[in-house]
Design a protein around this motif. Structure first.
Motif, mmCIF file in Angstrom:
data_model
loop_
_atom_site.group_PDB
_atom_site.id
_atom_site.type_symbol
_atom_site.label_atom_id
_atom_site.label_comp_id
_atom_site.label_asym_id
_atom_site.label_seq_id
_atom_site.Cartn_x
_atom_site.Cartn_y
_atom_site.Cartn_z
ATOM 1 N N ILE A 178 -22.023 -14.663 -29.276
ATOM 2 C CA ILE A 178 -22.357 -16.083 -29.311
ATOM 3 C C ILE A 178 -23.595 -16.427 -28.487
ATOM 4 C CG2 ILE A 178 -20.022 -16.842 -29.838
ATOM 5 C CD1 ILE A 178 -19.795 -17.601 -26.819
ATOM 6 N N LEU A 179 -23.958 -15.535 -27.542
ATOM 7 C CA LEU A 179 -25.100 -15.818 -26.689
ATOM 8 C C LEU A 179 -25.753 -14.512 -26.274
ATOM 9 C CD1 LEU A 179 -25.422 -18.552 -24.080
ATOM 10 C CD2 LEU A 179 -25.929 -16.241 -23.314
ATOM 11 N N ILE A 180 -27.083 -14.507 -26.284
ATOM 12 C CA ILE A 180 -27.853 -13.322 -25.885
ATOM 13 C C ILE A 180 -28.836 -13.725 -24.802
ATOM 14 C CG2 ILE A 180 -29.560 -11.620 -26.622
ATOM 15 C CD1 ILE A 180 -28.249 -11.691 -29.365
ATOM 16 N N ILE A 181 -28.855 -12.927 -23.741
ATOM 17 C CA ILE A 181 -29.845 -13.067 -22.678
ATOM 18 C C ILE A 181 -30.689 -11.800 -22.753
ATOM 19 C CG2 ILE A 181 -30.240 -13.279 -20.196
ATOM 20 C CD1 ILE A 181 -27.265 -14.306 -20.059
ATOM 21 N N SER A 182 -31.962 -11.952 -23.090
ATOM 22 C CA SER A 182 -32.807 -10.776 -23.277
ATOM 23 C C SER A 182 -34.041 -10.801 -22.394
ATOM 24 C CB SER A 182 -33.255 -10.686 -24.744
ATOM 25 O OG SER A 182 -34.120 -9.570 -24.932
ATOM 26 N N ASP A 183 -34.362 -9.636 -21.868
ATOM 27 C CA ASP A 183 -35.627 -9.417 -21.186
ATOM 28 C C ASP A 183 -36.737 -9.485 -22.244
ATOM 29 O OD1 ASP A 183 -37.501 -8.706 -19.255
ATOM 30 O OD2 ASP A 183 -37.057 -6.568 -19.371
ATOM 31 N N TRP A 184 -37.968 -9.671 -21.813
ATOM 32 C CA TRP A 184 -39.069 -9.671 -22.773
ATOM 33 C C TRP A 184 -39.751 -8.310 -22.825
ATOM 34 C CZ3 TRP A 184 -44.575 -9.506 -22.026
ATOM 35 C CH2 TRP A 184 -45.281 -9.625 -23.226
ATOM 36 N N LEU A 185 -40.163 -7.788 -21.656
ATOM 37 C CA LEU A 185 -40.946 -6.555 -21.628
ATOM 38 C C LEU A 185 -40.013 -5.350 -21.562
ATOM 39 C CD1 LEU A 185 -43.759 -5.360 -21.630
ATOM 40 C CD2 LEU A 185 -43.766 -5.522 -19.141
ATOM 41 N N MET A 186 -39.796 -4.736 -22.731
ATOM 42 C CA MET A 186 -38.935 -3.557 -22.831
ATOM 43 C C MET A 186 -39.651 -2.525 -23.694
ATOM 44 S SD MET A 186 -35.196 -5.252 -23.568
ATOM 45 C CE MET A 186 -35.714 -6.192 -25.006
ATOM 46 N N PRO A 187 -39.301 -1.244 -23.535
ATOM 47 C CA PRO A 187 -39.889 -0.223 -24.405
ATOM 48 C C PRO A 187 -39.516 -0.494 -25.866
ATOM 49 C CG PRO A 187 -38.584 0.773 -22.631
ATOM 50 C CD PRO A 187 -38.362 -0.695 -22.574
ATOM 51 N N GLY A 188 -40.432 -0.188 -26.763
ATOM 52 C CA GLY A 188 -40.143 -0.389 -28.186
ATOM 53 C C GLY A 188 -40.328 -1.840 -28.570
ATOM 54 N N ILE A 189 -39.264 -2.459 -29.018
ATOM 55 C CA ILE A 189 -39.318 -3.853 -29.482
ATOM 56 C C ILE A 189 -39.224 -4.788 -28.274
ATOM 57 C CG2 ILE A 189 -38.149 -5.580 -30.902
ATOM 58 C CD1 ILE A 189 -36.991 -3.237 -32.555
ATOM 59 N N ARG A 190 -40.136 -5.732 -28.204
ATOM 60 C CA ARG A 190 -40.122 -6.704 -27.109
ATOM 61 C C ARG A 190 -39.069 -7.777 -27.369
ATOM 62 N NH1 ARG A 190 -46.291 -6.934 -25.025
ATOM 63 N NH2 ARG A 190 -46.196 -4.847 -24.147
ATOM 64 N N GLY A 191 -38.739 -8.505 -26.316
ATOM 65 C CA GLY A 191 -37.659 -9.491 -26.382
ATOM 66 C C GLY A 191 -37.842 -10.583 -27.408
ATOM 67 N N ASP A 192 -39.071 -11.102 -27.559
ATOM 68 C CA ASP A 192 -39.277 -12.164 -28.543
ATOM 69 C C ASP A 192 -39.025 -11.650 -29.958
ATOM 70 O OD1 ASP A 192 -41.707 -10.665 -28.095
ATOM 71 O OD2 ASP A 192 -42.835 -12.182 -29.189
ATOM 72 N N GLU A 193 -39.478 -10.426 -30.246
ATOM 73 C CA GLU A 193 -39.250 -9.836 -31.575
ATOM 74 C C GLU A 193 -37.763 -9.575 -31.803
ATOM 75 O OE1 GLU A 193 -41.345 -9.521 -34.078
ATOM 76 O OE2 GLU A 193 -42.923 -10.395 -32.853
ATOM 77 N N LEU A 194 -37.070 -9.118 -30.772
ATOM 78 C CA LEU A 194 -35.635 -8.894 -30.873
ATOM 79 C C LEU A 194 -34.924 -10.199 -31.232
ATOM 80 C CD1 LEU A 194 -32.937 -7.362 -30.473
ATOM 81 C CD2 LEU A 194 -33.136 -7.917 -28.028
ATOM 82 N N LEU A 195 -35.239 -11.253 -30.521
ATOM 83 C CA LEU A 195 -34.567 -12.535 -30.764
ATOM 84 C C LEU A 195 -34.888 -13.087 -32.150
ATOM 85 C CD1 LEU A 195 -34.875 -14.202 -27.245
ATOM 86 C CD2 LEU A 195 -32.970 -12.896 -28.200
ATOM 87 N N ILE A 196 -36.101 -12.866 -32.624
ATOM 88 C CA ILE A 196 -36.471 -13.301 -33.981
ATOM 89 C C ILE A 196 -35.658 -12.521 -35.011
ATOM 90 C CG2 ILE A 196 -38.346 -13.284 -35.689
ATOM 91 C CD1 ILE A 196 -40.240 -13.944 -33.240
ATOM 92 N N GLN A 197 -35.532 -11.205 -34.821
ATOM 93 C CA GLN A 197 -34.730 -10.394 -35.748
ATOM 94 C C GLN A 197 -33.275 -10.850 -35.751
ATOM 95 O OE1 GLN A 197 -35.033 -6.104 -35.632
ATOM 96 N NE2 GLN A 197 -37.181 -6.207 -35.024
ATOM 97 N N ILE A 198 -32.730 -11.080 -34.581
ATOM 98 C CA ILE A 198 -31.335 -11.526 -34.481
ATOM 99 C C ILE A 198 -31.167 -12.887 -35.161
ATOM 100 C CG2 ILE A 198 -29.558 -12.334 -32.854
ATOM 101 C CD1 ILE A 198 -30.651 -10.074 -30.950
ATOM 102 N N HIS A 199 -32.128 -13.772 -34.957
ATOM 103 C CA HIS A 199 -32.046 -15.115 -35.535
ATOM 104 C C HIS A 199 -31.975 -15.072 -37.064
ATOM 105 C CE1 HIS A 199 -32.382 -19.442 -35.544
ATOM 106 N NE2 HIS A 199 -33.357 -19.360 -36.435
ATOM 107 N N LYS A 200 -32.683 -14.132 -37.666
ATOM 108 C CA LYS A 200 -32.681 -14.027 -39.132
ATOM 109 C C LYS A 200 -31.280 -13.746 -39.676
ATOM 110 C CE LYS A 200 -37.480 -12.600 -39.496
ATOM 111 N NZ LYS A 200 -38.393 -11.483 -39.672
#
Length: 131
Positions: free
Chosen positions: A57-79
């Motif tokens: 129900i809720l995700i707390i994500s870092d932004w700067l991570m190896p591979g996929i960055r946090g903003d891209e992760l959240l966009i993928q999850i949102h889809k």
């Protein structure tokens, strides 16, 4: 019925441990607290939980991570899971990434590291109130 999940994503184990400790102290056993050390692990975990009928129900994500960055992760999850509340927790996100996450992932809020526990919990509560 299974408890809903709050997922923390950060490539630093100490951050994950700290977040889970703070969440458990604040919310007790109302939720399951999961952690992932990168975006791929987070996506796999969300899909596995979803197949088991358990909702993240809720995700707390870092932004700067190896591979996929946090903003891209959240966009993928949102889809795939548009109702998940999304929080970015970072010390290094640029304004373009934050803006992109707000527009394309319905970002609830971006918090800076190091975070204030009170501010983090207030942000989570305000996010959960939208459900």
């Amino acid at each position: 019925m299974s408890k809903p999940v709050i997922l923390c994503v950060d490539d630093e184990r100490i951050v994950l441990d700290s977040l889970r400790t703070q969440l458990a102290a604040a919310f007790g056993d109302a939720y399951i607290y999961e952690g992932a050390e990168d975006a791929e692990e987070a996506l796999d975990l969300i899909n596995d939980l979803n197949e088991e009928g358990i909702s993240v129900i809720l995700i707390i994500s870092d932004w700067l991570m190896p591979g996929i960055r946090g903003d891209e992760l959240l966009i993928q999850i949102h889809k795939n899971y548009p109702n998940v509340i999304k929080i970015l927790l970072t010390g290094q996100a640029d304004e373009v990434a934050i803006d992109r996450a707000q527009k394309q992932a319905n970002l609830h809020r971006c918090l800076s590291k190091p975070w204030s526990e009170a501010h983090l919990l207030e942000t989570i509560k305000s996010g959960l109130s939208k459900l």
